[in-house]
Design a protein around this motif. Sequence first.
Motif, PDB file in Angstrom:
ATOM      1  N   GLU A 235      -5.826  28.755  -9.531  1.00 26.34           N
ATOM      2  CA  GLU A 235      -6.856  29.771  -9.280  1.00 26.34           C
ATOM      3  C   GLU A 235      -6.368  31.175  -9.642  1.00 26.34           C
ATOM      4  N   SER A 236      -5.726  31.288 -10.788  1.00 27.54           N
ATOM      5  CA  SER A 236      -5.176  32.581 -11.210  1.00 27.54           C
ATOM      6  C   SER A 236      -5.829  33.108 -12.488  1.00 27.54           C
ATOM      7  N   SER A 237      -6.996  32.583 -12.802  1.00 26.53           N
ATOM      8  CA  SER A 237      -7.808  33.064 -13.936  1.00 26.53           C
ATOM      9  C   SER A 237      -7.125  32.894 -15.285  1.00 26.53           C
ATOM     10  N   ILE A 238      -6.235  31.911 -15.406  1.00 27.08           N
ATOM     11  CA  ILE A 238      -5.565  31.701 -16.682  1.00 27.08           C
ATOM     12  C   ILE A 238      -6.339  30.712 -17.536  1.00 27.08           C
ATOM     13  N   THR A 239      -6.170  30.831 -18.849  1.00 26.62           N
ATOM     14  CA  THR A 239      -6.859  29.980 -19.812  1.00 26.62           C
ATOM     15  C   THR A 239      -5.854  29.070 -20.512  1.00 26.62           C
ATOM     16  N   ALA A 240      -6.369  28.180 -21.342  1.00 29.21           N
ATOM     17  CA  ALA A 240      -5.501  27.299 -22.120  1.00 29.21           C
ATOM     18  C   ALA A 240      -4.581  28.113 -23.015  1.00 29.21           C
ATOM     19  N   GLU A 241      -5.119  29.208 -23.573  1.00 26.46           N
ATOM     20  CA  GLU A 241      -4.320  30.068 -24.443  1.00 26.46           C
ATOM     21  C   GLU A 241      -3.152  30.701 -23.681  1.00 26.46           C
ATOM     22  N   ASP A 242      -3.370  31.045 -22.425  1.00 25.16           N
ATOM     23  CA  ASP A 242      -2.304  31.630 -21.602  1.00 25.16           C
ATOM     24  C   ASP A 242      -1.184  30.622 -21.363  1.00 25.16           C
TER      25      ASP A 242
ATOM     26  N   SER B 240      -9.470  28.195 -15.773  1.00 23.47           N
ATOM     27  CA  SER B 240     -10.404  27.995 -16.891  1.00 23.47           C
ATOM     28  C   SER B 240      -9.686  27.364 -18.075  1.00 23.47           C
ATOM     29  N   ILE B 241      -9.150  26.176 -17.851  1.00 24.14           N
ATOM     30  CA  ILE B 241      -8.383  25.490 -18.889  1.00 24.14           C
ATOM     31  C   ILE B 241      -9.143  24.253 -19.358  1.00 24.14           C
ATOM     32  N   ASP B 242      -9.387  24.201 -20.639  1.00 23.19           N
ATOM     33  CA  ASP B 242     -10.044  23.042 -21.228  1.00 23.19           C
ATOM     34  C   ASP B 242      -8.971  22.067 -21.696  1.00 23.19           C
ATOM     35  N   PRO B 243      -8.786  20.959 -20.991  1.00 26.80           N
ATOM     36  CA  PRO B 243      -7.734  20.005 -21.359  1.00 26.80           C
ATOM     37  C   PRO B 243      -7.961  19.362 -22.724  1.00 26.80           C
ATOM     38  N   GLU B 244      -9.197  19.461 -23.227  1.00 27.45           N
ATOM     39  CA  GLU B 244      -9.515  18.877 -24.529  1.00 27.45           C
ATOM     40  C   GLU B 244      -9.260  19.853 -25.676  1.00 27.45           C
ATOM     41  N   ASN B 245      -8.876  21.063 -25.350  1.00 23.28           N
ATOM     42  CA  ASN B 245      -8.552  22.050 -26.382  1.00 23.28           C
ATOM     43  C   ASN B 245      -7.452  21.475 -27.280  1.00 23.28           C
ATOM     44  N   PRO B 246      -7.721  21.290 -28.577  1.00 27.41           N
ATOM     45  CA  PRO B 246      -6.742  20.638 -29.463  1.00 27.41           C
ATOM     46  C   PRO B 246      -5.405  21.365 -29.549  1.00 27.41           C
ATOM     47  N   THR B 247      -5.445  22.702 -29.542  1.00 23.07           N
ATOM     48  CA  THR B 247      -4.199  23.467 -29.594  1.00 23.07           C
ATOM     49  C   THR B 247      -3.395  23.260 -28.322  1.00 23.07           C
ATOM     50  N   PHE B 248      -4.103  23.208 -27.189  1.00 20.58           N
ATOM     51  CA  PHE B 248      -3.449  22.970 -25.907  1.00 20.58           C
ATOM     52  C   PHE B 248      -2.823  21.576 -25.883  1.00 20.58           C
TER      53      PHE B 248
END
Length: 242
Positions: free
Chosen positions: A195-202, A225-233
């Motif tokens: 709950e720290s407002s981080i994204t997949a990019e972070d 806000s992390i999308d586990p399906e993000n290909p880069t992630f």
Amino acid sequence: GHVMNENNIVVLDVRFSNIGASGVCGIFEGLSQNHSIKELIVSGNPINKKALATLAKVLTGNTTLQKLGMRFCEIGKSGFIALAKVIEANTGLTYLDVSHNSLDSTDACKKLAEALGHEKHRKNDKISKTILTELNLSSCLIGHKQMEELAEGLLRNRSIKTLNLDDNEFNVKAMRALSLAVKQNPVMKIVTVQESSITAEDVIAFMEKVGDNCFLDVLDCRNNSIDPENPTFQQARKRYNK
């Protein structure tokens, strides 16, 4: 203090008991003659600079107390600066919970960082006596500037195994600062940033900065806000096996 000296209480829990700052200060004073309490919880009661100064003095000679809970205690800049003295001088505390307080001052973060450092990287670095293994700084208004200061102490620390940073104001800069501390710390194993407002990019930036030499076992990023399906992630996760 008198009552505390006459029994063999191991856990003293006075959370949200409306005892005020003077009451908390009295409890801290009582620790000077107590050698049975291993866990003290004063969460939900205001703690002022005087009480923390008393705690610092008392705990210099008290190695019995191992766990200290001070959530929701209205601790701000001056309080955290005073708390730093408690940490660097004490050789008994292994668990400290100061979540839900205000660590938004970079000056306070700097003092806290100094209190956590075991190794000397620069000429003026202090050598801490702390043996803390778990530190909870959740919901403490920590942003990237504060994290940059804290990282300076965490990378020199050799006792903290679990660091809780949930519900803070993180972004890519904060995650990069955290990565510097983790990369150079062989002891730290669990870091939580829920709950720290981080994204997949972070998280990707964290992984890339840490690289292959990461000693961390768990980076808990749930409820962000992390999308586990993000290909880069997915690629970064596979690359660094985290």
